[in-house]
Write an enzyme that holds these catalytic residues in place. Structure first.
Site, short mmCIF file in Angstrom:
data_model
loop_
_atom_site.label_atom_id
_atom_site.label_comp_id
_atom_site.label_asym_id
_atom_site.label_seq_id
_atom_site.Cartn_x
_atom_site.Cartn_y
_atom_site.Cartn_z
N SER A 180 0.88 -1.10 0.01
CA SER A 180 0.06 0.02 -0.04
C SER A 180 0.97 1.18 -0.05
O SER A 180 2.12 1.22 0.40
CB SER A 180 -1.04 -0.18 1.37
OG SER A 180 -1.44 1.31 1.40
N TYR A 234 -2.58 -1.18 10.28
CA TYR A 234 -2.34 -1.41 8.80
C TYR A 234 -1.07 -0.92 8.45
O TYR A 234 -0.42 -1.53 7.41
CB TYR A 234 -3.57 -0.49 8.49
CG TYR A 234 -3.81 -0.98 6.80
CD1 TYR A 234 -4.36 -2.06 6.39
CD2 TYR A 234 -3.21 -0.04 5.74
CE1 TYR A 234 -4.57 -2.26 4.84
CE2 TYR A 234 -3.44 -0.06 4.70
CZ TYR A 234 -4.01 -1.27 4.12
OH TYR A 234 -4.25 -1.34 2.65
#
Length: 268
Positions: free
Chosen positions: A150, A163
């Site tokens: 990401s 995350y």
């Protein structure tokens, strides 16, 4: 978006894509199938809808498509999924670790079970899948491993500690694996998308709206896309085509790379 690579460029290859019953994973599975690869999809959802998704891949692209419901929280199930793919497809030439979940909260209020689940699904599952797939790839001296990281593997945002930590870990894992296999015909790379309009991001929009006490439209404009200079969501098809490229011979020298696809977010 049309195909940018030659038709059937991946013909004869077999791929396992985790977290691929919807969103980015499904887009990648369909892109690989469109390029000739047989695929095994994996993920959660209604059984009837998953079967329709699997069957559509076979019908649309004329390849073999299997489904495995391995739980990404269970290392044994992940290993068994790879072993099944090796047996039923004949090999695992391509592994895409895409499964992921998200939760938004201040760290001092972050539920411990959410932290554990995010680290396990977003990072630890990659370890188990790579560990299981590499022996076959090494025996054939060919293979492609793609880890979906990401933009949050490259930069941080508040309220996403688990995350961000997991995705930074994915990049470290990618680099280490790449160095271990550097003298083989196997590569390991990471794709780092910005925001893609998927069910996962829809959940983040709702969470951010709640955290910041704003409407969902405001959350998209002022929070979600605030960091992306191009001010648009990344398209699933863009990521699918990049994955196809990374699986071709043309990408043989891409190894250990963290490829940002985020409209300039990390260029700041």
């Amino acid at each position: 978006m049309g195909r940018i690579m030659q038709p059937d460029v991946l013909k004869g290859k077999n791929a396992v894509i985790t977290g691929s019953t919807s969103g980015i994973g499904l887009g990648m599975a369909r892109a690989l199938a469109d390029s000739g690869a047989n695929v095994m999809i994996n993920g959660l959802g209604d059984a009837g809808e998953i079967e329709a998704t699997r069957a559509a891949i076979e019908t649309d692209f004329g390849v073999t498509a299997l489904y495995d419901g391995a739980n990404m929280l269970e290392g044994g199930e992940i290993t068994a999924m790879i072993e099944r793919a090796e047996k039923e497809l004949g090999s695992v030439d391509i592994l895409i670790n895409n499964a992921g979940i998200q939760f938004v909260s201040a760290i001092d209020e972050f539920p411990a079970d959410k932290w554990e689940a995010i680290i396990s699904i977003n990072l630890v599952s990659n370890f188990y899948a790579i560990k299981a797939a590499l022996p076959g790839m090494k025996a054939r001296n060919q293979g492609r491993i793609i880890n979906l990281a990401s933009a949050h593997g490259l930069v941080a945002s508040p309220f996403k500690t688990a995350y961000v930590a997991a995705k930074h870990g994915v990049l470290g894992l990618t680099k280490s694996v790449a160095l271990e296999i550097a003298e083989t015909a196997i590569t390991c790379n990471a794709i780092c998308p910005g925001y893609v309009r998927t069910p996962l991001v829809d959940g983040q929009i709702k969470d951010q709206a709640k955290v910041h006490n704003m409407t969902e439209e405001q959350a998209i404009r002022d929070v979600i896309l605030a960091a992306q200079p191009n001010k648009r969501f990344v398209e699933v098809e863009e990521l699918g085509q990049l994955a196809v490229f990374l699986c071709t011979d043309a990408a043989q020298s891409f190894n250990g790379a963290s490829l940002p696809v985020e409209g300039g977010w990390t260029a700041r």
